[in-house]
Scaffold this motif. Structure first.
Motif, PDB file in Angstrom:
ATOM      1  N   GLU A 115       0.321 -13.608  36.934  1.00 34.94           N
ATOM      2  CA  GLU A 115       0.951 -14.161  35.737  1.00 34.94           C
ATOM      3  C   GLU A 115       0.451 -13.502  34.462  1.00 34.94           C
ATOM      4  OE1 GLU A 115       1.376 -18.457  33.376  1.00 34.94           O
ATOM      5  OE2 GLU A 115       0.452 -18.390  35.379  1.00 34.94           O
ATOM      6  N   PHE A 116      -0.877 -13.330  34.341  1.00 32.29           N
ATOM      7  CA  PHE A 116      -1.455 -12.869  33.086  1.00 32.29           C
ATOM      8  C   PHE A 116      -1.690 -11.360  33.018  1.00 32.29           C
ATOM      9  CE2 PHE A 116      -2.985 -17.342  33.448  1.00 32.29           C
ATOM     10  CZ  PHE A 116      -2.276 -17.848  32.361  1.00 32.29           C
ATOM     11  N   LEU A 117      -1.916 -10.729  34.172  1.00 39.43           N
ATOM     12  CA  LEU A 117      -2.180  -9.279  34.211  1.00 39.43           C
ATOM     13  C   LEU A 117      -1.371  -8.665  35.349  1.00 39.43           C
ATOM     14  CD1 LEU A 117      -6.072  -9.510  33.833  1.00 39.43           C
ATOM     15  CD2 LEU A 117      -4.504  -8.683  32.083  1.00 39.43           C
ATOM     16  N   PRO A 118      -0.051  -8.650  35.210  1.00 42.83           N
ATOM     17  CA  PRO A 118       0.810  -8.247  36.330  1.00 42.83           C
ATOM     18  C   PRO A 118       0.619  -6.813  36.815  1.00 42.83           C
ATOM     19  CG  PRO A 118       2.078  -8.494  34.286  1.00 42.83           C
ATOM     20  CD  PRO A 118       0.726  -9.051  34.027  1.00 42.83           C
ATOM     21  N   GLU A 119       0.062  -5.942  35.974  1.00 45.92           N
ATOM     22  CA  GLU A 119      -0.143  -4.549  36.394  1.00 45.92           C
ATOM     23  C   GLU A 119      -1.363  -4.393  37.307  1.00 45.92           C
ATOM     24  OE1 GLU A 119       2.098  -2.151  35.648  1.00 45.92           O
ATOM     25  OE2 GLU A 119       3.157  -3.895  34.873  1.00 45.92           O
ATOM     26  N   LEU A 120      -2.267  -5.369  37.265  1.00 45.90           N
ATOM     27  CA  LEU A 120      -3.504  -5.282  38.042  1.00 45.90           C
ATOM     28  C   LEU A 120      -3.196  -5.491  39.528  1.00 45.90           C
ATOM     29  CD1 LEU A 120      -6.824  -6.952  36.974  1.00 45.90           C
ATOM     30  CD2 LEU A 120      -6.111  -6.983  39.330  1.00 45.90           C
ATOM     31  N   LYS A 121      -3.821  -4.689  40.382  1.00 46.60           N
ATOM     32  CA  LYS A 121      -3.609  -4.796  41.822  1.00 46.60           C
ATOM     33  C   LYS A 121      -4.671  -5.707  42.438  1.00 46.60           C
ATOM     34  CE  LYS A 121      -0.307  -1.791  41.583  1.00 46.60           C
ATOM     35  NZ  LYS A 121       1.095  -2.242  41.679  1.00 46.60           N
ATOM     36  N   VAL A 122      -4.263  -6.513  43.395  1.00 49.07           N
ATOM     37  CA  VAL A 122      -5.177  -7.480  44.010  1.00 49.07           C
ATOM     38  C   VAL A 122      -5.348  -7.202  45.500  1.00 49.07           C
ATOM     39  CG1 VAL A 122      -5.495  -9.919  44.628  1.00 49.07           C
ATOM     40  CG2 VAL A 122      -4.667  -9.298  42.345  1.00 49.07           C
ATOM     41  N   VAL A 123      -6.606  -7.151  45.924  1.00 57.59           N
ATOM     42  CA  VAL A 123      -6.959  -7.049  47.345  1.00 57.59           C
ATOM     43  C   VAL A 123      -7.678  -8.340  47.718  1.00 57.59           C
ATOM     44  CG1 VAL A 123      -8.321  -5.825  49.078  1.00 57.59           C
ATOM     45  CG2 VAL A 123      -7.203  -4.535  47.233  1.00 57.59           C
ATOM     46  N   VAL A 124      -7.167  -9.067  48.698  1.00 63.61           N
ATOM     47  CA  VAL A 124      -7.811 -10.297  49.154  1.00 63.61           C
ATOM     48  C   VAL A 124      -8.666  -9.982  50.379  1.00 63.61           C
ATOM     49  CG1 VAL A 124      -7.421 -12.572  50.183  1.00 63.61           C
ATOM     50  CG2 VAL A 124      -6.063 -11.854  48.212  1.00 63.61           C
ATOM     51  N   VAL A 140      -3.527   0.649  47.100  1.00 63.27           N
ATOM     52  CA  VAL A 140      -2.826  -0.362  46.290  1.00 63.27           C
ATOM     53  C   VAL A 140      -2.586   0.153  44.872  1.00 63.27           C
ATOM     54  CG1 VAL A 140      -3.658  -2.327  47.648  1.00 63.27           C
ATOM     55  CG2 VAL A 140      -4.935  -1.630  45.611  1.00 63.27           C
ATOM     56  N   LEU A 141      -3.508   0.966  44.379  1.00 61.85           N
ATOM     57  CA  LEU A 141      -3.327   1.539  43.050  1.00 61.85           C
ATOM     58  C   LEU A 141      -2.155   2.513  43.043  1.00 61.85           C
ATOM     59  CD1 LEU A 141      -4.736   1.029  40.390  1.00 61.85           C
ATOM     60  CD2 LEU A 141      -6.098   3.076  40.751  1.00 61.85           C
ATOM     61  N   ALA A 142      -1.884   3.101  44.207  1.00 59.69           N
ATOM     62  CA  ALA A 142      -0.762   4.036  44.333  1.00 59.69           C
ATOM     63  C   ALA A 142       0.547   3.307  44.646  1.00 59.69           C
ATOM     64  CB  ALA A 142      -1.058   5.056  45.426  1.00 59.69           C
ATOM     65  N   GLY A 143       0.483   1.963  44.684  1.00 66.69           N
ATOM     66  CA  GLY A 143       1.697   1.186  44.901  1.00 66.69           C
ATOM     67  C   GLY A 143       1.959   0.793  46.341  1.00 66.69           C
ATOM     68  N   GLU A 144       1.016   1.048  47.223  1.00 66.65           N
ATOM     69  CA  GLU A 144       1.206   0.694  48.634  1.00 66.65           C
ATOM     70  C   GLU A 144       0.661  -0.696  48.935  1.00 66.65           C
ATOM     71  OE1 GLU A 144       0.123   3.727  51.544  1.00 66.65           O
ATOM     72  OE2 GLU A 144      -0.090   5.170  49.897  1.00 66.65           O
ATOM     73  N   ARG A 145       1.073  -1.222  50.092  1.00 67.24           N
ATOM     74  CA  ARG A 145       0.517  -2.475  50.591  1.00 67.24           C
ATOM     75  C   ARG A 145      -0.358  -2.173  51.791  1.00 67.24           C
ATOM     76  NH1 ARG A 145       3.969  -8.003  50.536  1.00 67.24           N
ATOM     77  NH2 ARG A 145       3.726  -8.356  48.303  1.00 67.24           N
ATOM     78  N   GLN A 162     -12.537   1.880  54.973  1.00 67.78           N
ATOM     79  CA  GLN A 162     -11.201   1.262  55.002  1.00 67.78           C
ATOM     80  C   GLN A 162     -10.950   0.470  53.722  1.00 67.78           C
ATOM     81  OE1 GLN A 162     -10.411  -0.848  58.682  1.00 67.78           O
ATOM     82  NE2 GLN A 162      -8.795  -2.050  57.730  1.00 67.78           N
ATOM     83  N   LEU A 163     -11.971  -0.221  53.238  1.00 67.86           N
ATOM     84  CA  LEU A 163     -11.843  -0.978  51.993  1.00 67.86           C
ATOM     85  C   LEU A 163     -11.608  -0.042  50.807  1.00 67.86           C
ATOM     86  CD1 LEU A 163     -11.943  -3.572  50.361  1.00 67.86           C
ATOM     87  CD2 LEU A 163     -14.447  -3.445  50.411  1.00 67.86           C
ATOM     88  N   ALA A 164     -12.381   1.037  50.750  1.00 65.50           N
ATOM     89  CA  ALA A 164     -12.221   2.006  49.664  1.00 65.50           C
ATOM     90  C   ALA A 164     -10.821   2.617  49.694  1.00 65.50           C
ATOM     91  CB  ALA A 164     -13.279   3.100  49.772  1.00 65.50           C
ATOM     92  N   GLU A 165     -10.349   2.911  50.904  1.00 66.50           N
ATOM     93  CA  GLU A 165      -9.012   3.503  51.036  1.00 66.50           C
ATOM     94  C   GLU A 165      -7.941   2.506  50.611  1.00 66.50           C
ATOM     95  OE1 GLU A 165      -6.592   6.563  51.350  1.00 66.50           O
ATOM     96  OE2 GLU A 165      -8.766   6.644  51.489  1.00 66.50           O
TER      97      GLU A 165
END
Length: 203
Positions: free
Chosen positions: A73-82, A120-125, A112-115
């Motif tokens: 909602e507040f920072l839509p450009e930021l990528k999130v990894v759970v 995600v920064l490159a737009g992948e899931r 794997q985490l670093a990758e």
């Protein structure tokens, strides 16, 4: 090569520091902020202008999934990894609905985490394949938002009267929600309903 700025949200300090140290070994990744509470995520992400947020699910203040929704909602450009200790299919579905771009278990290799951060920064899931298969097999959460709310409130053993007062509902309505939830989960009572819903990551 630009550095990827990462926020790490994890309530267990040893785990958080270990993850930060492992990610710090990557030449293109820098952990610029660490928080131990879900309700500190948005402020820290803003303050440090991070690119990617790594969020644990179980945190005080609010869950990582709730924090992910706030970031969307507040920072839509930021990528999130759970990141989670609990490989529960319902958590995966909830995380994706909250806007997470990746969902990994904590015991995944550091590489794997670093990758995943880079992807995600490159737009992948990026989704743990075992969890993805389990989530498909499990199907959607059958509980409505209200049924989940009543079950969560019932988890500490409150009476129907206490639940009704806390949720501003009548006792009859509380009984109905609990009864429907018990039927949907094919269990015998509210305690089993809470346990079953938690096990699947639906609460």
């Amino acid at each position: 090569m630009s550095t990827i700025k990462v926020l790490l949200a994890e309530d267990q300090s040893m785990v958080r520091e270990a993850l930060a140290a492992l990610l710090g070994l990557e030449a293109d990744i820098e952990v610029v902020a660490q928080v131990a509470r879900g309700d500190e995520v948005v402020a820290a992400a803003r303050a440090h202008a991070v690119d990617v947020a790594l969020l644990d699910i179980e945190m005080p203040g609010c869950t990582g999934i709730e924090a992910a929704a706030q970031l969307r909602e507040f920072l839509p450009e930021l990528k999130v990894v759970v990141l989670t200790t609990f490989g529960r299919p319902g958590y995966l579905r909830s995380a994706m609905e909250a806007g997470a771009a990746a969902f990994l278990v904590k015991d995944a290799p550091a590489a794997q985490l670093a990758e995943a951060v880079r992807k995600v920064l490159a737009g992948e899931r990026v989704i743990d394949p075992t969890l993805a298969a389990a989530a498909l097999a499990e199907g959607a959460n059958p509980l409505t938002d209200r049924e989940r709310e009543v079950l969560r409130a019932a988890a500490d053993g409150a009476t129907n009267a206490e639940l009704a007062a806390a949720l501003h509902l009548s006792q009859g309505t509380v009984r109905n929600y609990l009864s429907v939830a018990i039927q949907k989960l094919a269990v015998r009572n509210r305690a089993e309903a809470v346990a079953a819903a938690r096990e699947k990551g639906w609460l």
